[in-house]
Scaffold this active site. Structure first.
Site, PDB file in Angstrom:
ATOM      1  N   THR A  11      34.561  35.992 -17.694  1.00  7.76           N
ATOM      2  CA  THR A  11      34.701  36.369 -19.093  1.00  7.76           C
ATOM      3  C   THR A  11      33.896  35.357 -19.854  1.00  7.76           C
ATOM      4  O   THR A  11      34.250  34.205 -19.824  1.00  7.76           O
ATOM      5  CB  THR A  11      36.166  36.306 -19.485  1.00  7.76           C
ATOM      6  OG1 THR A  11      36.850  37.218 -18.731  1.00  7.76           O
ATOM      7  CG2 THR A  11      36.431  36.356 -20.948  1.00  7.76           C
ATOM      8  N   GLU A  27      33.276  27.597 -12.821  1.00  9.02           N
ATOM      9  CA  GLU A  27      34.563  27.065 -12.388  1.00  9.02           C
ATOM     10  C   GLU A  27      34.427  26.243 -11.108  1.00  9.02           C
ATOM     11  O   GLU A  27      33.958  26.731 -10.084  1.00  9.02           O
ATOM     12  CB  GLU A  27      35.560  28.207 -12.192  1.00  9.02           C
ATOM     13  CG  GLU A  27      35.983  28.817 -13.517  1.00  9.02           C
ATOM     14  CD  GLU A  27      36.842  30.047 -13.377  1.00  9.02           C
ATOM     15  OE1 GLU A  27      37.542  30.366 -14.353  1.00  9.02           O
ATOM     16  OE2 GLU A  27      36.807  30.701 -12.322  1.00  9.02           O
ATOM     17  N   ASN A  34      41.191  29.683  -9.580  1.00 11.08           N
ATOM     18  CA  ASN A  34      41.483  31.107  -9.696  1.00 11.08           C
ATOM     19  C   ASN A  34      42.762  31.524  -8.976  1.00 11.08           C
ATOM     20  O   ASN A  34      43.359  32.548  -9.317  1.00 11.08           O
ATOM     21  CB  ASN A  34      40.277  31.915  -9.204  1.00 11.08           C
ATOM     22  CG  ASN A  34      39.166  31.904 -10.227  1.00 11.08           C
ATOM     23  OD1 ASN A  34      39.244  32.590 -11.241  1.00 11.08           O
ATOM     24  ND2 ASN A  34      38.146  31.105  -9.988  1.00 11.08           N
TER      25      ASN A  34
END
Length: 407
Positions: free
Chosen positions: A190, A276, A402
């Site tokens: 996102t 990430e 995640n």
């Protein structure tokens, strides 16, 4: 063109603010406002994911049908995606609350959300946050930076930039902020990116400039191969610089396009490098390709290869993984003509020539691959086209982030 201080508040007439609405995070700001004192021409590009978040649907309507836009309200923590008619209704409520607080039409309010998919927005907190945003907005650099921090989710650093350039003898400013760290594989354009400029430019050319530029910037990054439900890039132009309005693709249009490319490239690289769990920005340049399309396909195939990304994390010059990723990309080339070179701030080292490994030092290769940005140059020796894609390495922390995201 020169880089200047700030981000979305750098251009004349733009204000920003941040607020802590406790949407998900209890110890930080999680709402942001961008506001223009004057009505703006608006352009936008959006996710091609069939599953589109409610804010994407709302913004598509505003960009296409509203006479002008004047504000953007963004929340982090909850994506407002897969929320049905109720979620879209909350976009309408958000716009109405901002319209009342700012004394502008609801159809002039754009919205953005990022965070967990499937949860409904806590509208009482959102409305309280909007009131605070409207009361504290100003044009300071500090407020622009605060807004950039408020839209972060798993991002580790804020991402903002501004540049100044000349159009028709007038100084023009273009600034922007974005967020993006995971679920990054834009295909819209996102990730969320918000751009502001005081340039005077027609709505048609503003949209054309944005739609053109994302192909070489946001569409050339990938962190994990997942195209978000919320991908949105919005560009607002309020004309306050006083330059002659750009209504045709003349020299001023191309100057504007160059500035837009500079800003978007900077923000795109920041997102890729802040993937990430990432420890390195992974850049792949394909040169001497037969066509731009071929170069794009090859470069993106390499940056999305999990095996190659893992090798970059391990500082391992495992060039076979790169050739493999190029080979399954679908683009046609001759593997026996390819040269591969690794580059970084530590130096440059050719690894293979004409598809065959050279007698290189593994220790030297590892040293080059240990920098914060690692570059692979693939020369396919077929023509004059080229393309650059940006990604990041794949680390243990990506899985940890995640696996724990919703908790």
């Amino acid at each position: 063109m020169k880089q200047t201080e700030g981000g979305v508040t750098a251009a004349k007439g733009f204000e920003a603010a941040a607020a802590a609405a406790a949407i998900k995070y209890k110890d930080r700001t999680d709402m942001a406002l961008i506001y223009s004192k004057a009505p703006c021409r608006a352009a936008g590009t959006f996710t091609t994911n069939l599953v589109k978040a409610a804010p994407v649907k709302w913004d598509m309507e505003v960009v296409k049908h509203s006479e002008y836009a004047q504000a953007v309200v963004v929340n982090s923590g909850i994506a407002n995606a897969c929320t049905g008619a109720e979620g879209y209704g909350y976009c309408r409520e958000t716009a109405a609350a901002a319209a009342a607080a700012l004394d502008i039409p609801a159809e002039a309010v754009l919205v953005g959300s990022t965070g967990v998919i499937g949860m409904q927005l806590p509208m009482e907190r959102i409305k309280k946050g909007i009131k605070e945003l409207a009361e504290t907005k100003n044009s300071s650099v500090e407020n622009g930076t605060a807004a950039a921090k408020a839209i972060m989710t798993t991002d580790t650093v804020k991402k903002e930039i501004a540049v100044q350039f000349t159009l028709g003898g007038k100084e023009v400013t273009l600034g922007g902020m974005c967020k993006g760290s995971g679920m990054i594989h834009p295909n819209m354009c996102t990730m969320l990116s918000f751009l502001t400029t005081d340039a005077a430019i027609s709505k048609e050319l503003l949209q054309k400039a944005l739609s053109t530029d994302i192909q070489d910037t946001y569409n050339m990054i990938s962190v994990d191969g997942d195209t978000s439900t919320n991908d949105t890039v919005l560009l607002l132009a309020n004309g306050q610089a006083g330059n002659p309005e750009i209504t045709e693709e003349n020299e001023d249009y191309h100057t504007f396009l160059s500035a837009l490319n500079y800003v978007n490239t900077y923000l795109a690289r920041k997102m890729a490098g802040d993937g990430e769990g990432a420890t390195a920005l992974f850049t792949v340049k394909v040169i001497h390709a037969e066509s731009k399309e071929q170069a794009v396909t090859l470069s993106k195939s390499v940056i999305t290869s999990s095996l190659t990304k893992a090798a970059i994390y391990g500082h391992d010059a495992n060039w076979g993984r790169i050739l493999c990723a190029m080979g399954y990309s679908g683009a046609q080339f001759d593997p026996e003509k390819v040269d591969l070179t690794f580059e970084s701030a530590a130096g440059s080292l050719k690894i293979i020539e004409n598809g065959v490994a050279l007698d290189y030092s593994e220790k030297e290769a590892s040293r080059i691959l240990s920098e914060e940005e690692v570059i692979v140059i693939a020369d396919v020796k077929m023509g004059d086209a080229q393309a650059t894609a940006w990604g990041c390495d794949l680390t243990y922390d990506y899985v940890k982030i995640n696996a724990d995201y919703r908790s």
